[in-house]
Design a protein around this motif. Structure first.
Motif, PDB file in Angstrom:
ATOM      1  N   LYS A  81      77.960  38.617  13.552  1.00  0.00           N
ATOM      2  CA  LYS A  81      77.158  38.129  12.962  1.00  0.00           C
ATOM      3  C   LYS A  81      76.139  36.700  12.519  1.00  0.00           C
ATOM      4  CE  LYS A  81      77.532  39.874   8.199  1.00  0.00           C
ATOM      5  NZ  LYS A  81      77.767  40.181   6.476  1.00  0.00           N
ATOM      6  N   ASN A  82      77.891  35.531  12.667  1.00  0.00           N
ATOM      7  CA  ASN A  82      77.383  34.709  12.618  1.00  0.00           C
ATOM      8  C   ASN A  82      76.740  34.088  13.924  1.00  0.00           C
ATOM      9  OD1 ASN A  82      79.313  34.792  10.651  1.00  0.00           O
ATOM     10  ND2 ASN A  82      81.004  33.977  11.272  1.00  0.00           N
ATOM     11  N   ALA A  83      76.374  34.743  14.317  1.00  0.00           N
ATOM     12  CA  ALA A  83      75.487  34.173  15.829  1.00  0.00           C
ATOM     13  C   ALA A  83      74.283  34.758  15.430  1.00  0.00           C
ATOM     14  CB  ALA A  83      76.268  34.487  16.834  1.00  0.00           C
ATOM     15  N   LYS A  84      73.866  35.687  14.501  1.00  0.00           N
ATOM     16  CA  LYS A  84      72.228  36.368  14.776  1.00  0.00           C
ATOM     17  C   LYS A  84      72.361  37.219  15.480  1.00  0.00           C
ATOM     18  CE  LYS A  84      70.995  32.607  10.892  1.00  0.00           C
ATOM     19  NZ  LYS A  84      72.656  32.247  11.063  1.00  0.00           N
ATOM     20  N   ILE A  85      73.676  37.378  15.626  1.00  0.00           N
ATOM     21  CA  ILE A  85      73.129  39.166  16.775  1.00  0.00           C
ATOM     22  C   ILE A  85      73.141  39.908  16.101  1.00  0.00           C
ATOM     23  CG2 ILE A  85      73.516  40.128  18.676  1.00  0.00           C
ATOM     24  CD1 ILE A  85      74.624  37.156  20.000  1.00  0.00           C
ATOM     25  N   ILE A  99      71.414  45.209  31.873  1.00  0.00           N
ATOM     26  CA  ILE A  99      72.027  44.277  31.072  1.00  0.00           C
ATOM     27  C   ILE A  99      72.343  42.876  30.367  1.00  0.00           C
ATOM     28  CG2 ILE A  99      75.106  44.818  32.270  1.00  0.00           C
ATOM     29  CD1 ILE A  99      74.255  46.832  33.632  1.00  0.00           C
ATOM     30  N   THR A 100      72.844  42.639  30.130  1.00  0.00           N
ATOM     31  CA  THR A 100      72.214  41.548  29.244  1.00  0.00           C
ATOM     32  C   THR A 100      73.964  40.497  29.799  1.00  0.00           C
ATOM     33  OG1 THR A 100      71.648  39.331  27.957  1.00  0.00           O
ATOM     34  CG2 THR A 100      71.669  41.102  27.510  1.00  0.00           C
ATOM     35  N   ASP A 101      74.245  39.722  30.323  1.00  0.00           N
ATOM     36  CA  ASP A 101      76.280  38.776  30.670  1.00  0.00           C
ATOM     37  C   ASP A 101      75.954  37.215  29.937  1.00  0.00           C
ATOM     38  OD1 ASP A 101      77.644  37.789  32.011  1.00  0.00           O
ATOM     39  OD2 ASP A 101      77.386  38.497  33.436  1.00  0.00           O
ATOM     40  N   GLU A 102      76.322  37.430  28.714  1.00  0.00           N
ATOM     41  CA  GLU A 102      76.338  36.393  27.556  1.00  0.00           C
ATOM     42  C   GLU A 102      77.342  35.841  27.813  1.00  0.00           C
ATOM     43  OE1 GLU A 102      73.381  37.278  24.675  1.00  0.00           O
ATOM     44  OE2 GLU A 102      71.915  37.672  26.047  1.00  0.00           O
ATOM     45  N   VAL A 103      78.699  35.555  28.956  1.00  0.00           N
ATOM     46  CA  VAL A 103      79.547  35.021  27.969  1.00  0.00           C
ATOM     47  C   VAL A 103      79.686  33.805  27.820  1.00  0.00           C
ATOM     48  CG1 VAL A 103      80.631  36.731  30.105  1.00  0.00           C
ATOM     49  CG2 VAL A 103      79.962  35.108  31.319  1.00  0.00           C
ATOM     50  N   TYR A 104      78.921  33.017  28.588  1.00  0.00           N
ATOM     51  CA  TYR A 104      78.687  31.383  27.975  1.00  0.00           C
ATOM     52  C   TYR A 104      77.325  31.425  27.095  1.00  0.00           C
ATOM     53  CZ  TYR A 104      80.407  31.654  33.306  1.00  0.00           C
ATOM     54  OH  TYR A 104      81.072  31.536  34.335  1.00  0.00           O
ATOM     55  N   ARG A 105      77.571  32.914  26.783  1.00  0.00           N
ATOM     56  CA  ARG A 105      76.153  31.806  25.418  1.00  0.00           C
ATOM     57  C   ARG A 105      76.421  30.968  24.307  1.00  0.00           C
ATOM     58  NH1 ARG A 105      77.510  33.907  20.827  1.00  0.00           N
ATOM     59  NH2 ARG A 105      79.293  35.030  21.241  1.00  0.00           N
ATOM     60  N   GLN A 106      77.950  30.641  24.667  1.00  0.00           N
ATOM     61  CA  GLN A 106      78.651  29.182  23.460  1.00  0.00           C
ATOM     62  C   GLN A 106      77.920  28.173  23.923  1.00  0.00           C
ATOM     63  OE1 GLN A 106      81.739  29.718  21.026  1.00  0.00           O
ATOM     64  NE2 GLN A 106      81.969  31.232  20.872  1.00  0.00           N
ATOM     65  N   PHE A 107      77.278  27.845  25.649  1.00  0.00           N
ATOM     66  CA  PHE A 107      77.666  26.623  26.320  1.00  0.00           C
ATOM     67  C   PHE A 107      76.562  26.466  27.041  1.00  0.00           C
ATOM     68  CE2 PHE A 107      82.239  27.636  26.834  1.00  0.00           C
ATOM     69  CZ  PHE A 107      82.648  27.269  25.975  1.00  0.00           C
ATOM     70  N   TYR A 138      68.217  28.927  22.900  1.00  0.00           N
ATOM     71  CA  TYR A 138      68.694  30.264  23.813  1.00  0.00           C
ATOM     72  C   TYR A 138      68.238  30.959  22.736  1.00  0.00           C
ATOM     73  CZ  TYR A 138      72.751  33.322  23.558  1.00  0.00           C
ATOM     74  OH  TYR A 138      72.852  34.476  24.016  1.00  0.00           O
ATOM     75  N   GLU A 139      67.974  32.453  23.294  1.00  0.00           N
ATOM     76  CA  GLU A 139      68.262  33.453  22.737  1.00  0.00           C
ATOM     77  C   GLU A 139      68.843  34.646  23.004  1.00  0.00           C
ATOM     78  OE1 GLU A 139      68.577  34.923  19.329  1.00  0.00           O
ATOM     79  OE2 GLU A 139      66.077  34.107  19.249  1.00  0.00           O
ATOM     80  N   SER A 140      70.002  35.397  22.755  1.00  0.00           N
ATOM     81  CA  SER A 140      69.905  36.518  22.897  1.00  0.00           C
ATOM     82  C   SER A 140      68.730  37.883  23.263  1.00  0.00           C
ATOM     83  CB  SER A 140      70.714  37.495  22.528  1.00  0.00           C
ATOM     84  OG  SER A 140      71.749  38.690  22.825  1.00  0.00           O
ATOM     85  N   PHE A 141      69.482  38.195  24.292  1.00  0.00           N
ATOM     86  CA  PHE A 141      68.204  39.812  24.804  1.00  0.00           C
ATOM     87  C   PHE A 141      67.958  40.876  24.025  1.00  0.00           C
ATOM     88  CE2 PHE A 141      67.389  38.385  28.609  1.00  0.00           C
ATOM     89  CZ  PHE A 141      66.383  38.287  29.707  1.00  0.00           C
ATOM     90  N   MET A 142      69.636  40.640  23.179  1.00  0.00           N
ATOM     91  CA  MET A 142      69.266  41.695  21.978  1.00  0.00           C
ATOM     92  C   MET A 142      68.194  41.393  20.373  1.00  0.00           C
ATOM     93  SD  MET A 142      71.739  43.734  22.427  1.00  0.00           S
ATOM     94  CE  MET A 142      72.351  44.372  21.571  1.00  0.00           C
ATOM     95  N   ASN A 143      68.466  40.368  20.621  1.00  0.00           N
ATOM     96  CA  ASN A 143      67.534  40.568  19.386  1.00  0.00           C
ATOM     97  C   ASN A 143      65.494  40.000  20.515  1.00  0.00           C
ATOM     98  OD1 ASN A 143      69.367  39.532  18.305  1.00  0.00           O
ATOM     99  ND2 ASN A 143      69.091  37.585  17.960  1.00  0.00           N
ATOM    100  N   ILE A 144      65.683  40.402  21.975  1.00  0.00           N
ATOM    101  CA  ILE A 144      63.999  40.300  21.638  1.00  0.00           C
ATOM    102  C   ILE A 144      63.842  41.784  21.682  1.00  0.00           C
ATOM    103  CG2 ILE A 144      62.492  40.320  23.856  1.00  0.00           C
ATOM    104  CD1 ILE A 144      63.738  37.306  23.630  1.00  0.00           C
ATOM    105  N   ASP A 145      61.987  41.698  21.204  1.00  0.00           N
ATOM    106  CA  ASP A 145      61.604  42.763  20.316  1.00  0.00           C
ATOM    107  C   ASP A 145      60.727  43.513  21.259  1.00  0.00           C
ATOM    108  OD1 ASP A 145      61.465  41.186  17.555  1.00  0.00           O
ATOM    109  OD2 ASP A 145      58.895  40.266  17.592  1.00  0.00           O
ATOM    110  N   GLY A 146      61.305  45.031  21.312  1.00  0.00           N
ATOM    111  CA  GLY A 146      61.337  46.106  21.700  1.00  0.00           C
ATOM    112  C   GLY A 146      62.002  46.488  22.590  1.00  0.00           C
ATOM    113  N   LEU A 147      63.501  45.635  22.558  1.00  0.00           N
ATOM    114  CA  LEU A 147      64.558  45.975  23.647  1.00  0.00           C
ATOM    115  C   LEU A 147      65.795  46.490  22.969  1.00  0.00           C
ATOM    116  CD1 LEU A 147      64.529  42.550  25.755  1.00  0.00           C
ATOM    117  CD2 LEU A 147      63.630  44.818  25.932  1.00  0.00           C
ATOM    118  N   THR A 148      65.323  47.276  21.661  1.00  0.00           N
ATOM    119  CA  THR A 148      66.637  47.743  21.329  1.00  0.00           C
ATOM    120  C   THR A 148      67.547  48.500  21.573  1.00  0.00           C
ATOM    121  OG1 THR A 148      65.086  46.972  18.900  1.00  0.00           O
ATOM    122  CG2 THR A 148      67.198  48.256  18.698  1.00  0.00           C
ATOM    123  N   ASP A 149      66.769  49.277  22.265  1.00  0.00           N
ATOM    124  CA  ASP A 149      67.486  50.551  22.723  1.00  0.00           C
ATOM    125  C   ASP A 149      67.951  50.457  24.153  1.00  0.00           C
ATOM    126  OD1 ASP A 149      68.035  52.831  20.984  1.00  0.00           O
ATOM    127  OD2 ASP A 149      66.636  54.064  22.791  1.00  0.00           O
TER     128      ASP A 149
END
Ligand SMILES: Cc1ncc(COP(=O)(O)O)c(C=O)c1O
Length: 395
Positions: free
Chosen positions: A80-84, A199-207, A214-225
């Motif tokens: 939530k804090n990271a807007k995901i 399969i979006t591996d974001e284990v370095y998300r904070q660096f 930087y945007e998470s793939f989780m937030n890209i339109d059309g990819l929800t599912d």
């Protein structure tokens, strides 16, 4: 009695493969600057240990297969804090990001299916894919083009009727690159057109450094599912040995099928989950401080590296690795030389040979240096040792 071909076809980790030579060097009392592995030397926050000390139960019971409520809740708050946008029923706790990747591949793919990966890739991707009897299909990124994602038409050529998913790390290990908005949209377009999971591996998300996009793939339109997020506390909180990761998705079918794998392995370590929940809640400023430290280390090491004749690299914008080409014939034999036949004032260094980050191991002169395990002054010395080592090796 025979061992399975599936396992025989897997490779040993190019990172852990050098351990015997490393041990050998240490047994000779050499001081080795360890740059082969992504094991930060930064202290794990006290909140983790406080969480362990506060555990007062008399029995260490199994936790829920999906993960403890407290841990899931903590991750949910973190996203939530990271807007995901992820709810508690979309998060599975796993034994590190590693198990999350294995579960993702096994949930999505049947034997014989194919997964697209971008080369060079995090070397264990090859192992995780092969141990599910799935075929890794590499798309090579070109150093001369700053390892950018190739044009859509090139990507399309890698697709067959067996392709099920694209597996990638963003921020990237081993390259230290970060995908631009356009690159992400190209990948998203491919996934949508060919009905693939990402399969979006974001284990370095904070660096991510230098205010890069930087945007998470989780937030890209059309990819929800079609998005499956892999995350972990290993790198974010310098807690690699805790083995706590996440597999998260908004795809209900994926979640409910992956849960079978979680149930089969019963649960993730109870105490580590409690400690992680405590850690995540109390750690707002931690990542900011650590990010600053990694940036300083990157700047020092890259400055020194750029002074060595014949060394070439793309300046990293994320994670904590530099992927470089060295003026030697074969970095595998060069690292062995550094650990077995070289020393300067009682010191040497290690790195991960680059070939292990490619399917065909045909890139012989590449090396991945990790700058998370040493302070700035140590990295300066390590780069100097590298220069001396190259000259000695060439003799
Ligand atoms: C890109 C990437 N993904 C996943 C992992 C696995 O991390 P862990 O299993 O410790 O969470 C690593 C570890 O180095 C990594 O670099």
């Amino acid at each position: 009695m025979n061992i399975s071909t599936r396992i025989k076809n897997m490779n040993y980790s190019p990172i852990r493969n050098i351990v015997p030579s490393l041990e050998n060097a240490k047994n000779k009392n050499l001081n080795v600057y360890e740059m082969h592995i992504g094991q930060p030397n930064i202290k794990t926050p006290d909140a983790f240990f406080d969480g362990i000390n506060n555990y007062k139960e008399k029995i260490i019971k199994y936790e829920n297969s999906a993960g403890s409520h407290a841990t899931i809740k903590a991750f949910c708050q973190m996203y939530k804090n990271a807007k995901i946008d992820l709810t508690e029923d979309e998060i599975l706790i796993t034994h590190g990001g590693s198990e999350a990747i294995m579960f993702a591949i096994q949930t999505i793919c049947d034997p014989g299916d194919e997964v697209i990966i971008f080369e060079p890739f995090y070397s264990n991707y090859d192992s995780f894919i092969k141990c599910a009897s799935v075929k890794p299909c590499p798309i090579r990124l070109d150093a001369n083009n700053d390892y950018k994602i190739p044009p859509y038409k090139t990507l399309q050529k890698a697709i067959t009727n067996k392709t099920k998913a694209i597996l990638l790390s963003n921020p990237n290990n081993p390259l230290g690159t970060i995908l631009s908005k356009d690159e992400m949209h190209t990948i998203a377009q491919l996934a949508i057109e060919y009905d693939l999971f990402i399969i979006t591996d974001e284990v370095y998300r904070q660096f991510v450094y230098d205010n890069c996009y930087y945007e998470s793939f989780m937030n890209i339109d059309g990819l929800t599912d079609r998005c499956v997020l892999v995350d972990s506390i290993s790198k974010h909180y310098s807690a690699c040995g805790a083995r706590i990761g996440v597999l998260a998705t908004k795809n209900k079918e994926f979640y409910s099928q992956a849960l079978k794998l979680c149930q089969a392995r019963l649960s993730v370590s109870t105490i580590e989950q409690i400690a992680s929940a405590n850690l995540i809640y109390t750690m707002d400023s931690y990542a900011d401080n650590v990010r600053g430290e990694y940036m300083r280390r990157r700047d020092v090491f890259c400055t020194e590296l750029s002074k060595i004749d014949g060394v070439d690299f793309v300046f990293p914008k994320s994670a904590f690795y530099v992927f470089a080409t060295l003026p030697v014939d074969d970095t595998q034999s060069f690292v062995r030389f550094l650990l077995e036949d070289f020393e300067h004032n009682g010191e040497t260094l290690s790195f991960a040979p680059g070939a292990g980050f490619y399917i065909n191991a045909d890139i012989k002169n590449a090396a991945r240096f990790s700058f998370c395990a040493n302070a700035c002054d140590e990295l300066k010395t390590a780069a100097k040792l590298l220069k001396i080592g190259i000259n000695e090796y060439k003799k």
